[in-house]
Motif scaffolding. Structure first.
Motif, short mmCIF file in Angstrom:
data_model
loop_
_atom_site.label_atom_id
_atom_site.label_comp_id
_atom_site.label_asym_id
_atom_site.label_seq_id
_atom_site.Cartn_x
_atom_site.Cartn_y
_atom_site.Cartn_z
N GLU A 384 -7.00 -6.89 6.28
CA GLU A 384 -6.80 -5.98 5.17
C GLU A 384 -5.55 -5.12 5.37
O GLU A 384 -4.78 -4.88 4.42
CB GLU A 384 -8.03 -5.08 4.99
CG GLU A 384 -9.27 -5.85 4.54
CD GLU A 384 -10.46 -4.94 4.33
OE1 GLU A 384 -10.31 -3.71 4.55
OE2 GLU A 384 -11.53 -5.45 3.95
N VAL A 385 -5.34 -4.66 6.60
CA VAL A 385 -4.14 -3.87 6.89
C VAL A 385 -2.90 -4.74 6.74
O VAL A 385 -1.86 -4.30 6.24
CB VAL A 385 -4.22 -3.27 8.30
CG1 VAL A 385 -2.95 -2.48 8.62
CG2 VAL A 385 -5.44 -2.37 8.43
N THR A 386 -3.00 -5.99 7.16
CA THR A 386 -1.88 -6.92 7.01
C THR A 386 -1.52 -7.11 5.55
O THR A 386 -0.34 -7.04 5.17
CB THR A 386 -2.22 -8.28 7.65
OG1 THR A 386 -2.47 -8.10 9.05
CG2 THR A 386 -1.09 -9.27 7.47
N LEU A 387 -2.52 -7.33 4.70
CA LEU A 387 -2.27 -7.51 3.27
C LEU A 387 -1.68 -6.25 2.65
O LEU A 387 -0.82 -6.33 1.77
CB LEU A 387 -3.57 -7.89 2.56
CG LEU A 387 -4.10 -9.31 2.83
CD1 LEU A 387 -5.46 -9.50 2.19
CD2 LEU A 387 -3.11 -10.35 2.31
N GLN A 388 -2.13 -5.09 3.11
CA GLN A 388 -1.61 -3.84 2.59
C GLN A 388 -0.15 -3.65 2.98
O GLN A 388 0.65 -3.09 2.22
CB GLN A 388 -2.45 -2.67 3.10
CG GLN A 388 -2.05 -1.31 2.55
CD GLN A 388 -2.29 -1.18 1.06
OE1 GLN A 388 -3.04 -1.95 0.47
NE2 GLN A 388 -1.64 -0.20 0.45
N SER A 389 0.22 -4.11 4.17
CA SER A 389 1.59 -3.94 4.66
C SER A 389 2.55 -4.95 4.04
O SER A 389 3.71 -4.63 3.75
CB SER A 389 1.63 -4.07 6.18
OG SER A 389 0.84 -3.07 6.79
N PHE A 390 2.08 -6.19 3.85
CA PHE A 390 2.92 -7.23 3.25
C PHE A 390 2.57 -7.34 1.76
O PHE A 390 1.69 -8.09 1.36
CB PHE A 390 2.68 -8.58 3.94
CG PHE A 390 3.25 -8.67 5.32
CD1 PHE A 390 4.57 -9.04 5.54
CD2 PHE A 390 2.47 -8.37 6.43
CE1 PHE A 390 5.09 -9.14 6.82
CE2 PHE A 390 2.97 -8.46 7.71
CZ PHE A 390 4.29 -8.84 7.91
N ARG A 391 3.28 -6.57 0.93
CA ARG A 391 3.04 -6.58 -0.51
C ARG A 391 4.32 -6.89 -1.26
O ARG A 391 5.41 -6.48 -0.85
CB ARG A 391 2.51 -5.22 -0.99
CG ARG A 391 1.28 -4.74 -0.28
CD ARG A 391 0.60 -3.57 -1.02
NE ARG A 391 1.49 -2.50 -1.43
CZ ARG A 391 1.84 -1.47 -0.65
NH1 ARG A 391 1.39 -1.40 0.61
NH2 ARG A 391 2.63 -0.53 -1.11
N ASP A 392 4.17 -7.60 -2.35
CA ASP A 392 5.32 -7.91 -3.22
C ASP A 392 6.45 -8.58 -2.44
O ASP A 392 7.64 -8.35 -2.72
CB ASP A 392 5.84 -6.64 -3.89
CG ASP A 392 4.75 -5.91 -4.67
OD1 ASP A 392 3.91 -6.60 -5.28
OD2 ASP A 392 4.73 -4.67 -4.66
N LEU A 393 6.07 -9.40 -1.45
CA LEU A 393 7.03 -10.17 -0.65
C LEU A 393 7.91 -9.29 0.25
O LEU A 393 8.97 -9.72 0.71
CB LEU A 393 7.93 -11.04 -1.55
CG LEU A 393 7.18 -12.03 -2.45
CD1 LEU A 393 8.18 -12.81 -3.30
CD2 LEU A 393 6.32 -12.98 -1.64
N TRP A 394 7.45 -8.04 0.51
CA TRP A 394 8.18 -7.14 1.40
C TRP A 394 7.22 -6.53 2.40
O TRP A 394 6.03 -6.35 2.11
CB TRP A 394 8.86 -6.01 0.60
CG TRP A 394 9.99 -6.47 -0.26
CD1 TRP A 394 9.91 -7.01 -1.51
CD2 TRP A 394 11.39 -6.43 0.07
NE1 TRP A 394 11.16 -7.32 -1.99
CE2 TRP A 394 12.09 -6.97 -1.04
CE3 TRP A 394 12.10 -5.99 1.19
CZ2 TRP A 394 13.48 -7.07 -1.05
CZ3 TRP A 394 13.48 -6.09 1.18
CH2 TRP A 394 14.16 -6.62 0.07
#
Length: 533
Positions: A384-394
């Motif tokens: 979940e933290v990974t998805l939150q950090s990698f958003r909108d291809l950045w």
């Protein structure tokens, strides 16, 4: 290319050149480092599988270097552990990585004894700094864990027996994870950052390029190997470049210039506080009697550069990624700037809605590499933290910065609630978690307070449980037993309540803005040499 292959290659090209010099101690040549790593890997092959996590709870030492390269040969994942960890922090890291085996210095065995029952997956400890007799004595203090002397498995022919059979050497690839480096959490616990072989080498190449390594350079790193600076941008960078690195466990102002002159140092690793401390000493005729040309990871200071004749190299980088911005030698001085964008990275500054901000406006730093293996694959066990950090291809860093019209970036603040104290990252969430486990503490907030040396000091604001007495001295004694020394707060104050939003979130920005309360307790400035209350 993988890390262990690079060492093998260098050991054939420059076998007698010193790779690692431990100031005040031993020296490992490239050939010696390769031989020790190969021997240790062969003796570990029966018990360490490819991709298995193995802890290194060791100070800077030849054993740390040997273990790192031996585990790399086996395709295992090295987990460097901060030697200040104890109690909750040590238990959390071992549980998060599920280490089945750990190399531990004899002086740290009492920490392992305290968490033994909480880490059931850990099966054995290989103890450095101890012989068979010493280990047999220490074994009596453990209920379940098996202890083995490091000397018994590091020799030409290990006589230690393990269940199972030795495996053939695995095929290690550049995309395999080489190590896990922990970085402090913000609204959650510390996060494990997987570093692949390729990423480790890229980190080494970055510092080689930025500091313009040359033949004959000698690097000085007064930092612990459990941090990526000394390990990846230090030892691995020396393997990649064929240079020598001199290590100390920690920075010492009284030893610094003696080390620099004795070993012919040309490049220095540092944290922001080191130049400030050196600058505090009275000027003298020996200020320029050295060969240091640059200090890496330092803030621009024209007075320091003029006095000592050393260029301070500033940049912006993350454990998760790399150095996305840095100051080039040809760049004109820009006080407060961390430089221009690296050729290997793209950078955006955005507002809370993800829209780009204009020149001179503050926004969150977003990163994206132009080439592969410049960034981590994701946080360990934290999807979940990974998805939150990698958003909108950045990759969203949680840091705030601004850029001027000429493309120079200026770090402004942390959007995330982390604290940096004398080179150590501290998670406010973890400080608060430990504090509220005290039976007299209702709630607590940990915030940064400006330090006279730069970076932060740690301040905690505590609410006692109704009708319960608790003094600041008692709380400090509690913290000393359960926290690494660098995490024990300097400032402690008590309040009847904490400022909160309508949804119940503590408004830490108000605590920071209000500053210290008149009746706060001040333990004094912390240094890495300090121990206890």
């Amino acid at each position: 290319m993988v890390v262990s292959h690079l060492l093998t290659r260098r050991s054939l090209e420059i076998p007698d050149r010193p790779l690692v010099v431990f100031a005040g101690g031993a020296t490992l040549t490239f050939a010696e480092a390769e031989t020790r790593a190969a021997r240790l890997a062969a003796n570990l092959r029966a018990i360490v599988m490819k991709d298995e996590f193995v802890g290194l709870f060791l100070p800077n030492s030849p054993e740390f270097v040997s273990c790192y390269f031996a585990l790399s040969r086996l395709g295992a994942v090295t987990v460097p552990i901060n030697t200040a960890y104890k109690g909750y922090m040590l238990e959390y890291l071992l549980r998060d990585t599920r280490c089945g085996l750990a190399f531990v210095d004899r002086g740290l065995l009492d920490r392992m004894m305290d968490v033994e029952r909480s880490v059931p997956q850990l099966r054995a400890l290989i103890v450095t700094g101890a012989n068979q007799k010493d280990v047999a004595k220490e074994q009596q203090g453990f209920e379940r864990l098996r202890l083995v002397a490091y000397a018994d498995i590091a020799g030409d022919a290990s006589d230690v027996t393990w269940e199972g059979e030795a495996q053939e050497g695995p095929r290690v690839r550049f995309e395999d994870v080489s190590c896990i480096i922990y970085t402090s959490g913000t609204t959650g616990p510390s996060k494990g950052v997987p570093i692949t072989n390729a990423h480790a080498i890229v980190k080494a190449l970055e510092v080689i390029r930025i500091c313009q390594y040359a033949k004959g350079d000698v690097v000085y790193s007064p930092l612990p190997l459990f941090h990526s600076m000394a390990l990846l941008r230090g030892v691995v960078a020396s393997v990649v470049s064929g240079t020598t690195i001199v290590l100390r466990d920690r920075f010492s102002a009284s030893q610094f210039w003696g080390d620099v002159r004795k070993f012919g140092i040309t490049i220095v690793h540092c944290v922001f506080t080191i130049p400030r401390i050196l600058k505090k000493a009275p000027p003298g005729p020996g200020d320029r009697s050295h060969h240091v040309r640059c200090m890496y990871n330092a803030q621009h200071d024209p007075e320091f550069e003029e006095r000592f004749g050393i260029r301070l190299v500033e940049g912006y980088g993350l454990t998760e990624a790399g150095v996305a911005m840095y100051v080039r030698p040809e760049d004109p001085p820009r006080p407060g700037s961390c430089g221009r964008v690296s050729e290997e990275w793209e950078v955006r500054l955005v507002d809370d809605n993800g829209s780009d901000v204009g020149v001179g406006q503050v926004g969150e730093v977003l990163l994206r590499p132009k080439k592969p293996f410049r960034i981590m694959p994701g946080y360990l066990n934290k999807p979940e933290v990974t998805l939150q950090s990698f958003r909108d291809l950045w990759f969203h860093t949680g840091d705030l910065a601004m850029v001027d019209a000429e493309g120079f970036y200026y770090f402004k603040d942390r959007k995330k609630d982390a604290i940096r104290r004398r080179g150590e990252n501290i998670s406010s969430w973890e400080v608060e978690r430990i504090l509220v486990e005290h039976p007299a503490v209702e709630e607590a907030a940990a915030v940064a307070h400006p330090s006279s040396l730069g970076e932060d000091e740690l301040r905690v604001v505590v609410v006692r449980r109704p009708g319960v007495l608790l003094t600041a001295e008692e709380l400090v004694a509690y913290c000393v037993k359960r926290m690494p020394d660098f995490m024990v707060p300097r400032y402690i104050e008590f309040r009847s309540e904490l400022p909160k939003t309508p949804t119940g979130r503590v408004e830490k920005h108000l605590l920071r803005a209000e500053g210290l309360a008149p009746d706060h307790m001040d333990r004094g400035e912390w240094s890495p040499r300090r121990r206890g209350p």
